[in-house]
Scaffold this motif. Structure first.
Motif, mmCIF file in Angstrom:
data_model
loop_
_atom_site.group_PDB
_atom_site.id
_atom_site.type_symbol
_atom_site.label_atom_id
_atom_site.label_comp_id
_atom_site.label_asym_id
_atom_site.label_seq_id
_atom_site.Cartn_x
_atom_site.Cartn_y
_atom_site.Cartn_z
ATOM 1 N N SER A 559 0.816 -1.103 -0.026
ATOM 2 C CA SER A 559 -0.104 0.119 0.104
ATOM 3 C C SER A 559 0.978 1.211 -0.084
ATOM 4 C CB SER A 559 -1.297 -0.083 1.131
ATOM 5 O OG SER A 559 -0.177 -0.154 2.262
ATOM 6 N N ILE A 560 2.145 1.167 0.686
ATOM 7 C CA ILE A 560 3.035 2.201 0.652
ATOM 8 C C ILE A 560 3.415 2.755 -0.767
ATOM 9 C CG2 ILE A 560 5.167 3.126 1.467
ATOM 10 C CD1 ILE A 560 4.558 1.442 4.162
ATOM 11 N N GLN A 561 3.880 1.821 -1.319
ATOM 12 C CA GLN A 561 4.371 2.039 -2.603
ATOM 13 C C GLN A 561 3.434 2.351 -3.856
ATOM 14 O OE1 GLN A 561 8.170 -1.080 -2.008
ATOM 15 N NE2 GLN A 561 7.321 -1.372 -3.687
ATOM 16 N N GLY A 631 10.113 2.365 -17.590
ATOM 17 C CA GLY A 631 8.722 2.044 -18.115
ATOM 18 C C GLY A 631 7.551 2.704 -17.775
ATOM 19 N N GLU A 632 6.355 2.412 -18.022
ATOM 20 C CA GLU A 632 5.285 2.725 -17.727
ATOM 21 C C GLU A 632 4.547 1.864 -16.970
ATOM 22 O OE1 GLU A 632 4.315 5.797 -18.730
ATOM 23 O OE2 GLU A 632 4.612 5.996 -20.899
ATOM 24 N N LEU A 633 3.947 2.563 -15.711
ATOM 25 C CA LEU A 633 3.388 1.816 -14.592
ATOM 26 C C LEU A 633 1.891 1.551 -14.756
ATOM 27 C CD1 LEU A 633 3.398 0.468 -11.818
ATOM 28 C CD2 LEU A 633 3.013 2.749 -11.083
ATOM 29 N N TYR A 634 1.475 0.378 -14.468
ATOM 30 C CA TYR A 634 -0.069 0.251 -14.552
ATOM 31 C C TYR A 634 -0.603 -0.594 -13.234
ATOM 32 C CZ TYR A 634 -0.002 1.579 -19.490
ATOM 33 O OH TYR A 634 -0.057 2.150 -20.721
ATOM 34 N N ARG A 635 -1.193 0.265 -12.625
ATOM 35 C CA ARG A 635 -1.610 -0.302 -11.376
ATOM 36 C C ARG A 635 -2.951 -1.168 -11.500
ATOM 37 N NH1 ARG A 635 -0.547 5.235 -9.505
ATOM 38 N NH2 ARG A 635 -2.338 5.789 -10.359
ATOM 39 N N LEU A 636 -2.760 -2.606 -11.475
ATOM 40 C CA LEU A 636 -3.686 -3.371 -11.888
ATOM 41 C C LEU A 636 -4.705 -3.814 -10.996
ATOM 42 C CD1 LEU A 636 -1.549 -6.066 -14.169
ATOM 43 C CD2 LEU A 636 -2.921 -3.943 -14.729
ATOM 44 N N VAL A 637 -4.457 -4.156 -9.613
ATOM 45 C CA VAL A 637 -5.107 -4.497 -8.578
ATOM 46 C C VAL A 637 -4.766 -3.615 -7.356
ATOM 47 C CG1 VAL A 637 -6.193 -6.421 -7.353
ATOM 48 C CG2 VAL A 637 -5.702 -6.787 -9.589
ATOM 49 N N SER A 638 -5.575 -2.937 -6.921
ATOM 50 C CA SER A 638 -5.193 -2.039 -5.869
ATOM 51 C C SER A 638 -5.297 -2.610 -4.271
ATOM 52 C CB SER A 638 -5.981 -0.694 -5.886
ATOM 53 O OG SER A 638 -6.035 -0.244 -4.617
#
Ligand code: DGJ
Length: 725
Positions: A559-561, A631-638
């Motif tokens: 959660s921090i990152q 690279g590009e970050l995609y947050r998939l599942v929070s």
């Protein structure tokens, strides 16, 4: 041209790659805000100004012909104080007559290619003059002589505008700035949510999202630093926005001290947002001819959701905020002594760490707290930056040489802004710490805070650091900051300037940091403040990476990152594999890989199989370095939305590679887990490294990849790497 001015309707238009921002010079030179949002070609935007009728309680300026104009309901480009606009004021100046009425109006403007530097403050920079254009808009409070210049730098290829403000006293009497926000932004409705990053020590930057409501909502720090508790980041997003959809306005203040971000929903149902230095505990005296510059706020607009807003911040910070050699050079893979030894080390122990680490492929040993004065715990010696020969027999030079002889680089820890009561420095200069007359100084972590507003203090600390860093082959500094400010007063400032101390403290720190980075341009600085208590863009301008949190447990780190990634790229997030027992070492590494990556454990205590794993992790670190750093970050599942799993993905800019990581935080109700990837090219074919299976981007993004595990235990994790074939 990103900035245009239509002389007929007096409308300024600021067009970035993907957004437009507009305001008008209205009758009596009022600056009226018109629009901020997705890019539009037109500039006949006057009709957006009409706000309906107003009641008799709303004051109006009799000189304005339009009977529908009242400062009470008009969208202001930069709101003043006490002249008919009762909403949040961005600027309030107490004039020599003792009142605070402040009302600035348009005078003139200039537009040029490039971006000005801000006096004494860090900011974004351009790689070439044509990357952005700047509008300098000069305004004046004709009664008091406060001349206020609004700066807007408009980026051509990113949806980014930066803003700051300079106040000059053009009168012949003193004036006192009571508040000077760096931006004022108006939005026509209140159908938005406010996102902020809150937390505490060991639990930084949790994401909080709340619907805007009538009245004022705020995110702020008055701790003297940007703080663990609230980050100087805020986003206003459409109520329906998610990672991939909807509008997101992101704001990040390039500042490391007290800040405030406030959003007010008014009686017309529209929203005003301001961000800047926190006016609580702030004041600034301007003598005739003097000026004051506010820090800059970075504004990012996305109409493709919150994920895209974050990726724009990431691209921007990687290339226009992080400076120097370490922006592009591959950073050393380090092992830090803190969690391995705390204060309990000597030269031999450190050399044994280095020797084992070298065998595992690690590049650098960092000697953390405890090497100076007579510091064997946290009760003493801050300020005495000379080596503790009892611990490091033979001296620092000999230790550095021994570590270097193993083929390892050497790094060191400092806490430059602090002073222990039990230190030679304090005994010699008790007046050098922050204090106010007649009041006991509060103590925290058994230390006081140096008065960084004083040049003599900064000179002393710089000279002490210089004499160590110039003598030995030290290639990295961890710059720590382990408490917040109290009794913030300076023995050198006159009474009428004591309220300047919080800001002067920050300016002093920046001056010291900039002196150090100039003296040692190749030095890698990692910022830290009891973990991530000063994780802000101001610090990133001097140190390309910041220790994210003292909590190195990988599940907590998720959660921090995740929160940190709202605006800060992975390449800035200090993350280490530690000895934390609750989770297996591969998960610790998979999570630390979403950051700078390193180790924080005694390598001699690793089992043989763990050593084999570490060797593999080091190989992976090199393999994925540019994918993660660029690279590009995609947050998939929070982890804030899903109780069981967290997943994210890095995709290379050219979409030829992707790395997916998924962590089970808690055994799921349903074992089946299919994850849809994002950001790939639907028409490209990708081979999954481990299985050799080839899938189209379309399949991976629409059908997804089946990650159902035979065992789905807490703390397990997996990665999948895809390369275009
Ligand atoms: C706080 C930091 O966050 C830790 O990593 C460590 O450097 C300690 N300070 C040392 O006192």
């Amino acid at each position: 041209m990103p900035i245009s001015y239509n002389k007929e309707n007096h409308i300024f238009k600021l067009d970035t790659s993907d957004s437009s921002y507009a305001f008008q010079v209205y009758e009596e030179n009022y600056l009226v805000h018109l629009y901020y949002g997705a890019k539009i070609p037109d500039d006949n935007l006057e009709h957006l100004m009409f706000r309906g009728s107003f009641p008799s309680f709303s004051p109006y300026n009799a000189k304005v012909c339009n009977p529908m104009f009242s400062a009470d309901i008009t969208q202001s480009e930069y709101s003043g104080e006490g002249a008919g606009d009762y909403r949040l004021s961005a600027l309030a100046i107490k004039n020599a007559d003792g009142n605070c009425v402040t009302d600035v109006r348009y005078v003139s403007h200039t537009v040029y290619s490039g971006k000005p530097e801000l006096e004494g403050l860090p900011g974004l920079y351009l790689n070439s003059e044509d990357e952005a254009q700047t509008l300098e808009l000069v305004t004046l409070d004709a009664v008091t002589g406060a001349r206020v210049t609004l700066y807007y730098t408009v980026f051509e290829s990113l949806p980014v505008i930066t803003r700051s403000v300079r106040v000059e006293n053009s009168s012949d009497r003193p004036m006192d700035i009571e508040r000077v926000y760096s931006c004022c932004v108006e939005l026509p409705t209140a159908d938005y949510d406010l996102i902020g990053l809150y937390g505490r020590w060991y639990k930084e930057r949790s994401v909080q999202r709340r619907a805007l409501a009538h009245g004022i909502q705020s995110i702020a720090s008055k701790r003297g630093s940007s703080s663990h508790n609230h980050n100087p980041f805020a986003a206003i997003v459409s109520s329906d926005a998610n990672e991939d959809y909807g509008e997101a306005y992101g704001f990040n203040l390039v500042y490391s001290g007290n800040f405030s971000a406030e959003a007010e929903v008014d009686a017309s149902g529209s929203t005003r947002f301001i961000m800047g230095i926190n006016p609580e505990s702030f004041g600034w005296r301007l003598e005739p001819g003097e000026g004051f510059t506010s820090p800059e706020v970075v504004m990012v607009y996305s109409h493709n959701g919150i994920g895209e807003m974050s990726r724009v911040f990431h691209r921007l910070y990687r290339k226009n905020l992080i400076r120097g050699k370490w922006r592009d050079a591959v950073r050393p893979l380090l092992i830090n002594s803190w969690e391995a030894a705390y204060f309990d080390f000597d030269s031999d122990k450190l050399v044994s760490f280095a020797s084992q680490a070298k065998k595992l492929g690690i590049d650098m040993l960092v000697m953390d707290d405890g090497w100076f004065g007579h510091r064997d715990n946290d009760t003493s010696s801050l300020g005495d930056w000379y080596v503790n020969e009892n611990k490091l027999s033979g001296g620092l030079g000999s230790l550095v040489e021994r570590v270097n002889a193993l083929g390892m680089k050497f790094g060191i820890w400092y806490e430059p802004e602090m002073i222990s009561p039990d230190s030679d420095l304090y005994r010699a200069h008790p007046d050098w710490c922050l204090q106010v007359p007649g009041r006991e100084k509060s103590i925290a972590r058994r230390q006081y805070v140096l008065d960084m507003s004083r040049k003599d203090v900064r000179d002393n600390i710089f000279e002490q650091m210089y004499s160590v860093l110039s003598k030995y082959n030290i290639e990295y500094v961890k710059w720590d900051f382990n408490r917040n400010l109290t009794e913030a007063g300076s023995a050198l400032l006159p009474a009428e300037r004591q309220k300047e101390i919080f800001h002067r403290f920050v300016l002093g720190t920046y001056e010291l940091m900039s002196r150090l980075t100039k003296a040692f341009p190749d030095l890698l600085i990692e910022n830290c403040s009891g973990g991530g208590g000063r994780f802000d863009p101001g610090m990133l301008a001097f140190s390309p990476q910041i220790w994210c949190s003292d909590d190195t447990d990988p599940i907590e780190r998720l959660s921090i990152q995740f929160g940190t990634s709202m605006c800060y790229p992975a390449s800035t997030m200090g993350a280490h594999v530690s000895a934390c027992g609750r989770t297996q070492i591969d998960t610790r590494a998979n999570v630390a890989m979403w950051g700078t990556f390193g180790y924080e454990l005694d390598p001699n205590k690793l089992t043989d199989s763990e050593k084999r794993e570490v060797t593999q992790q080091v190989e992976d670190y090199h393999k994925y370095y540019s994918l993660i750093h660029e690279g590009e970050l995609y947050r998939l599942v929070s982890p804030f939305e899903n109780a069981y799993r967290c997943a994210w993905e890095f995709v290379s800019e050219d979409k030829t590679e992707a790395l997916v990581t998924c962590v089970t935080m808690r055994r799921a109700e349903h074992p089946m887990f299919i994850l849809r990837l994002k950001g790939l090219d639907p028409d490209k074919m990708y081979e999954e490294d481990e299985s050799g299976e080839v899938y189209s981007g379309a399949l991976l993004m629409n059908a997804g990849i089946n990650l159902t595990q035979r065992s789905d235990r807490d703390g397990e994790s997996l990665t999948r790497y895809f390369r275009q074939v």
